[in-house]
Motif scaffolding. Structure first.
Motif, short mmCIF file in Angstrom:
data_model
loop_
_atom_site.label_atom_id
_atom_site.label_comp_id
_atom_site.label_asym_id
_atom_site.label_seq_id
_atom_site.Cartn_x
_atom_site.Cartn_y
_atom_site.Cartn_z
N VAL A 65 0.76 -1.08 0.00
CA VAL A 65 -0.02 0.08 0.18
C VAL A 65 0.82 1.27 0.03
N PRO A 66 0.42 2.26 -0.47
CA PRO A 66 1.05 3.47 -0.50
C PRO A 66 1.18 4.18 0.74
N VAL A 67 2.17 4.55 1.15
CA VAL A 67 2.54 5.28 2.56
C VAL A 67 3.19 6.58 2.73
N SER A 119 -6.45 7.07 0.65
CA SER A 119 -7.03 7.10 -0.46
C SER A 119 -6.91 5.67 -1.42
N ALA A 120 -6.68 4.66 -0.79
CA ALA A 120 -6.51 3.36 -1.38
C ALA A 120 -7.54 2.61 -1.44
N ASP A 121 -7.77 1.71 -2.58
CA ASP A 121 -8.68 0.89 -2.74
C ASP A 121 -8.91 -0.32 -1.82
N GLY A 128 -12.37 -8.81 1.38
CA GLY A 128 -13.34 -9.18 2.14
C GLY A 128 -14.09 -8.34 3.30
N PHE A 129 -13.31 -7.28 3.47
CA PHE A 129 -13.61 -6.19 4.38
C PHE A 129 -15.10 -5.79 4.17
N ARG A 130 -15.27 -5.50 3.01
CA ARG A 130 -16.61 -4.77 2.73
C ARG A 130 -17.93 -5.80 2.80
N GLN A 139 -28.28 1.80 -7.65
CA GLN A 139 -27.61 1.62 -9.14
C GLN A 139 -26.52 2.27 -9.41
N TYR A 140 -25.79 2.99 -8.34
CA TYR A 140 -24.45 3.54 -8.43
C TYR A 140 -23.43 2.80 -8.18
N ARG A 141 -22.35 2.79 -8.80
CA ARG A 141 -21.16 1.98 -8.55
C ARG A 141 -20.11 3.03 -8.20
N PRO A 142 -20.10 3.39 -6.87
CA PRO A 142 -19.11 4.33 -6.32
C PRO A 142 -17.39 3.88 -6.35
N VAL A 143 -16.64 4.91 -6.52
CA VAL A 143 -15.35 4.53 -6.06
C VAL A 143 -15.18 4.51 -4.65
N ILE A 144 -14.67 3.52 -3.94
CA ILE A 144 -14.67 3.21 -2.58
C ILE A 144 -13.03 3.24 -2.06
#
Length: 337
Positions: A65-67, A119-121, A128-130, A139-144
């Motif tokens: 991950v970026p840190v 702001s990492a995916d 599995g966290f989500r 209906q929306y597909r947000p960036v999470i």
């Protein structure tokens, strides 16, 4: 001089759910109290940092991950160096395992180092966290995205998408400003930014009102929101927001989405091109182009085309995915000359 006090953001009780369409229609920020209070990560966070660390570790697969890391002298502020040639943090990568351990070990210090995953995916970081911690966007597909770190101060910036930010752990303070306060926030450069968006150069913890006198006016229009684990906030498109993470172990999840088709592209590209082509023209010529933009872009959309036969309206017609492709190809050809 004492700064004006920010107005509290409007709140709604959301522990039993909330109407996404009604919230996203708001022209001002809205606190969604308790919106994610049933998330297991929130319950773990309310128990202890150790309990939360142990809960997150269940989903940790050691992802890279970026840190960003910085000295305790930063007091959590992610910003530029004094000469504005770089940033006051070092950027690199870490395993998620190491990041979580370092935040747990150092976050409770009186003067903690800055340790920040921005702001990492979330699905890549914690697969599995989500499945246990998520919002239904229909209906929306947000960036999470997920944000994890020690105490941080993120300079005021804005984002194009609509945004619901959920506090999973720690406390967050949002100081928000309407889009029209841009002139009073002293926004920095476009090309060199700490996180991809231009930021206010004002240090909110110690504002230099001699250098930035109009910041007083900005604060007269400010909104403030203090959030606990389980709370969320809706931020409308292009509202400026300064974000402070105040806990010892802070986690935020962002849902970004737009209600217009993706093929329309981003207005930021238009702004960048306009600064290149229009800004340095003589003022009388700029006024002409202001009128043209008002007529063709910002005015009533049907006015420029109603008198034109439908079969030859071209770009005057409502944009479709096919016509957007054609216009984009035309623009690329022009730009590459």
């Amino acid at each position: 001089m004492e700064l004006p006090k920010a107005t509290p953001v409007r709140e709604v009780e959301a522990d039993q759910g909330f109407d996404l369409e009604a919230v996203s229609a708001s022209l001002e920020p809205v606190i969604l109290r308790g919106a994610v209070s049933d998330w297991p990560v929130v319950k773990a966070a309310k128990t202890s940092d150790t309990a939360m660390h142990d809960y997150l570790s269940v989903f940790d697969r050691g992802a890279k991950v970026p840190v960003s890391v910085g000295s305790p002298a930063n007091k959590g502020r992610v910003f530029y160096t004094e000469d504005f040639t770089g940033f006051n943090v070092e950027r690199g990568t870490s395993s998620m395992t190491e990041l979580l351990q370092r935040v747990k070990n150092h976050g409770g210090a009186e003067h903690p180092p800055l340790i920040y995953l921005a702001s990492a995916d979330v699905d890549e970081c914690l697969p599995g966290f989500r499945e246990q911690n998520d919002l239904d966007f229909g209906q929306y597909r947000p960036v999470i995205s997920i944000w994890i770190g020690t105490r941080t101060r993120i300079a005021a910036h804005n984002d194009l998408p609509l945004n619901i930010a959920c506090v999973a752990a720690g406390q967050r303070r949002f100081t928000l400003f309407p889009p029209d306060q841009i002139e009073n926030l002293y926004v920095g450069p476009f090309e060199t930014t700490p996180a991809g968006r231009p930021i206010s150069l004002v240090d909110f913890a110690n504002p230099d009102l001699d250098q930035y006198p109009r910041f007083t006016e900005a604060m007269a229009h400010a909104r403030i929101a203090d959030l606990e684990p389980g709370d969320a906030i809706f931020i409308p498109s292009m509202w400026w927001h300064h974000v402070e993470a105040l806990g010892t172990f802070n986690i935020l999840m962002n849902y970004w989405w737009r209600t217009v088709p993706a093929f329309l592209g981003t207005p930021q590209d238009v702004l960048n091109h306009a600064m290149m082509t229009l800004r340095d023209m003589p003022q009388d010529e700029k006024e002409i182009w202001r009128q043209l933009f008002d007529y063709y872009v910002f005015g009533e959309s049907s006015a420029p085309r109603d008198h034109v036969p439908e079969n030859i309206r071209g770009i005057l017609s409502p944009v479709t995915e096919e016509s957007a492709r054609q216009v984009r190809a035309f623009l690329l050809n022009r730009l590459n000359r």
